[in-house]
Design a protein around this motif. Sequence first.
Motif, PDB file in Angstrom:
ATOM      1  N   GLN A  70      -4.696   5.653   2.385  1.00 51.64           N
ATOM      2  CA  GLN A  70      -3.673   5.586   3.435  1.00 51.64           C
ATOM      3  C   GLN A  70      -2.896   4.277   3.335  1.00 51.64           C
ATOM      4  OE1 GLN A  70      -4.125   5.132   8.028  1.00 51.64           O
ATOM      5  NE2 GLN A  70      -4.513   7.306   7.618  1.00 51.64           N
ATOM      6  N   ASN A  73       0.707   5.259   7.058  1.00 51.19           N
ATOM      7  CA  ASN A  73       0.424   6.452   7.860  1.00 51.19           C
ATOM      8  C   ASN A  73       1.691   7.018   8.508  1.00 51.19           C
ATOM      9  OD1 ASN A  73      -1.198   8.465   8.860  1.00 51.19           O
ATOM     10  ND2 ASN A  73      -1.962   7.283  10.601  1.00 51.19           N
ATOM     11  N   THR A  74       2.772   7.062   7.741  1.00 55.30           N
ATOM     12  CA  THR A  74       4.020   7.654   8.259  1.00 55.30           C
ATOM     13  C   THR A  74       4.300   9.018   7.632  1.00 55.30           C
ATOM     14  OG1 THR A  74       5.423   6.635   6.568  1.00 55.30           O
ATOM     15  CG2 THR A  74       5.055   5.357   8.589  1.00 55.30           C
ATOM     16  N   SER A  75       3.314   9.566   6.937  1.00 58.29           N
ATOM     17  CA  SER A  75       3.517  10.871   6.288  1.00 58.29           C
ATOM     18  C   SER A  75       3.984  11.910   7.302  1.00 58.29           C
ATOM     19  CB  SER A  75       2.203  11.338   5.667  1.00 58.29           C
ATOM     20  OG  SER A  75       2.291  12.708   5.353  1.00 58.29           O
ATOM     21  N   THR A 142       4.491   1.909   3.279  1.00 59.09           N
ATOM     22  CA  THR A 142       4.117   0.936   2.242  1.00 59.09           C
ATOM     23  C   THR A 142       4.582   1.398   0.852  1.00 59.09           C
ATOM     24  OG1 THR A 142       2.038   2.068   1.812  1.00 59.09           O
ATOM     25  CG2 THR A 142       2.007   0.355   3.522  1.00 59.09           C
ATOM     26  N   GLY A 144       2.793   1.642  -1.801  1.00 56.64           N
ATOM     27  CA  GLY A 144       1.820   2.607  -2.346  1.00 56.64           C
ATOM     28  C   GLY A 144       2.088   4.008  -1.819  1.00 56.64           C
ATOM     29  N   GLY A 145       2.349   4.105  -0.504  1.00 56.91           N
ATOM     30  CA  GLY A 145       2.645   5.407   0.101  1.00 56.91           C
ATOM     31  C   GLY A 145       3.968   5.956  -0.406  1.00 56.91           C
ATOM     32  N   THR A 149       4.118   9.448  -2.538  1.00 59.77           N
ATOM     33  CA  THR A 149       4.894  10.615  -2.077  1.00 59.77           C
ATOM     34  C   THR A 149       6.223  10.735  -2.825  1.00 59.77           C
ATOM     35  OG1 THR A 149       5.943   9.289  -0.329  1.00 59.77           O
ATOM     36  CG2 THR A 149       3.960  10.506   0.286  1.00 59.77           C
ATOM     37  N   GLY A 203      -2.121  10.744  -3.442  1.00 61.21           N
ATOM     38  CA  GLY A 203      -3.488  10.222  -3.365  1.00 61.21           C
ATOM     39  C   GLY A 203      -4.549  11.184  -3.857  1.00 61.21           C
ATOM     40  N   ILE A 208      -3.300   4.003  -5.947  1.00 58.63           N
ATOM     41  CA  ILE A 208      -2.356   3.003  -6.467  1.00 58.63           C
ATOM     42  C   ILE A 208      -2.673   1.680  -5.776  1.00 58.63           C
ATOM     43  CG2 ILE A 208       0.091   2.340  -6.577  1.00 58.63           C
ATOM     44  CD1 ILE A 208       0.698   5.433  -6.387  1.00 58.63           C
ATOM     45  N   THR A 338      15.220  11.658  13.669  1.00 56.41           N
ATOM     46  CA  THR A 338      13.804  12.043  13.568  1.00 56.41           C
ATOM     47  C   THR A 338      13.065  11.699  14.855  1.00 56.41           C
ATOM     48  OG1 THR A 338      13.931  11.477  11.249  1.00 56.41           O
ATOM     49  CG2 THR A 338      11.733  11.784  12.127  1.00 56.41           C
ATOM     50  N   HIS A 384      20.242  14.137   3.426  1.00 60.45           N
ATOM     51  CA  HIS A 384      20.837  13.362   2.338  1.00 60.45           C
ATOM     52  C   HIS A 384      21.706  14.332   1.533  1.00 60.45           C
ATOM     53  CE1 HIS A 384      17.593  10.745   3.661  1.00 60.45           C
ATOM     54  NE2 HIS A 384      16.732  11.719   3.413  1.00 60.45           N
ATOM     55  N   GLU A 430      11.451  15.700  -0.393  1.00 55.05           N
ATOM     56  CA  GLU A 430      11.019  14.304  -0.472  1.00 55.05           C
ATOM     57  C   GLU A 430       9.748  13.973   0.311  1.00 55.05           C
ATOM     58  OE1 GLU A 430      14.222  11.781   0.981  1.00 55.05           O
ATOM     59  OE2 GLU A 430      13.993  12.547   3.011  1.00 55.05           O
ATOM     60  N   ASN A 467      -8.608  12.578  -1.755  1.00 55.34           N
ATOM     61  CA  ASN A 467      -7.773  13.372  -0.845  1.00 55.34           C
ATOM     62  C   ASN A 467      -7.929  14.880  -1.072  1.00 55.34           C
ATOM     63  OD1 ASN A 467      -6.192  13.336   1.397  1.00 55.34           O
ATOM     64  ND2 ASN A 467      -4.316  12.656   0.393  1.00 55.34           N
TER      65      ASN A 467
END
Length: 477
Positions: A70, A73-75, A142, A144-145, A149, A203, A208, A338, A384, A430, A467
């Motif tokens: 994680q 945690n904005t997934s 982040t 990594g996130g 993704t 993940g 990463i 959003t 977009h 995305e 995961n």
Amino acid sequence: MNVDDFLEELEGVIGSQYVLRDAKDTAPYLTDWRGIYQGVAIAVVLPKHTAQVASIVQICRKYKIAIIPQGGNTSLTGSATPETTGAQIVLSLKRMNAIRNIDLQNQTMTLEAGCILQVAQEEASKHQVFFPLSLAAQGSCTIGGNLATNAGGTNVLRFGNARDLCLGLEVVTPQGEILHGLRGLRKDNTGYDLRNLFIGSEGTLGIITAAVMKLFAAPTKKSSALVAVSDFSDMLRLLQFLQKRANAELTAFEMMTRESIELTLQHFPQFDIPLVHQASFTILIELFEYQEDSSETATSMLESLLEEAMQQELLEDAVIANSLAQVKDFWQIREHITLAQAKEPENLKFDISFALSKLERFMTETGQMLEDACPGIRIINFGHLGDGNLHYNLCAPKDASKGYIASQGERIQEIVYAQIDKYEGSISAEHGIGQLKREHLKAHRGDVAYEMMLAIKQALDPENLFNPNKVLIPKQL
Ligand code: FAD
Ligand code: MLT
Ligand code: ZN
């Protein structure tokens, strides 16, 4: 398995204060940003160094405990939330947030995975360079996130998505080994491209721990405009016109429909759209300028291009931001859609993409089909547009009773997914697959692609520790 022994070994590696067990400490890590998934975990662990991540993985292998990596945690697909079994741990990269190196000659920056995106952007600008990845969650997501993704955002049109911005990764494998790949090479054709396997894998294949990201020349100025367009095909003609005439300077072409703006202003009345004529579509356009003393600034270029576009009847109205504050205001409206939608009690999100030539037919036909099936359903469509990416979100009709989306959700999904197939689009442009869309992946990608993905997962993570049950459906493993 003795949980106490397991925890003791983890504490021995990172210290007991970084192995969270109390409900009040673990709560923020166990639910997703939208609050639709709620998980349970043995513990949330917060390593500080790559070697600690490797040791944690080795301990988890020994006890056969699955790991949910994680970042911020904005997934939006529930991909960073553990299952409800209570038999997994969350491994948060939050404390691994160092900026390891900025190499101005190579135009790269080496960041640890837990580095917040906005911190990376600010660090780049301190060095008079530019890091282009940009999205509304940048204050908490982040690197990594973003890489796990393959995040997109608002600058993809010009700079590409997270994958295009990455030159190398450091990854901890499901065997607890460290894959070193931080050389920052722009050319390296030595066998299979492992970096690209981990980017976008959410993940499920590796953790990463650090990445080398590309830097760019900092624009001397940004110029933004809000443009009202009444017809979809005019919007595409305007995009082509700007791409041809403003060329690489065009960095954003973001579409907001009337309904998405109305919803945003309803929940955030402090914002305003300063256009005299409101139309079906409002587009947020941004150009970058690179020369200090150019005779034609981005603003004057934008002015003359929009004037010409108006003469060609491509647009109804336009307003160019006259200050940095106004540029920010324009973006605030776009970025609050959003949040506005999250305030609506019942909604369904689709993050889809098409070839630009197919978008209009998809929208017209699907809009009608949804209205026929669910009269009054509200389509909050924005996105977009320059990338062919729609955030095609649905809210319950205004007068609908509670539980409307729950009762109609399956029917709505059937319509939208069938239309995506018909127009050869993607079910996730995305945001990834996570748990939200995993049931749809096999049918969408087809048996050959799905079997290859299963084979890759099986080869890299045979014990299904990273995961599990995200992206791919486990029973098919
Ligand atoms: P998390 O949510 O923590 O994790 C996401 C996935 O990555 C999970 O599968 C997790 O297991 C995995 N993961 C996280 N860190 C690592 C790691 N170090 N190693 C391996 N796996 C890891 N997305 C876009 O693409 N474009 C947008 O414009 C956009 N706008 C958004 C706006 C808002 C308001 C919100 C809430 C979200 C938005 N998103 C957008 C979605 C989300 O922000 C991105 O997917 C982001 O890249 C996730 O980063 P994160 O650090 O929060 O990752
Ligand atoms: C955006 O572009 O704002 C995001 O991807 C978030 C969303 O789809 O809601
Ligand atoms: Zn988006």
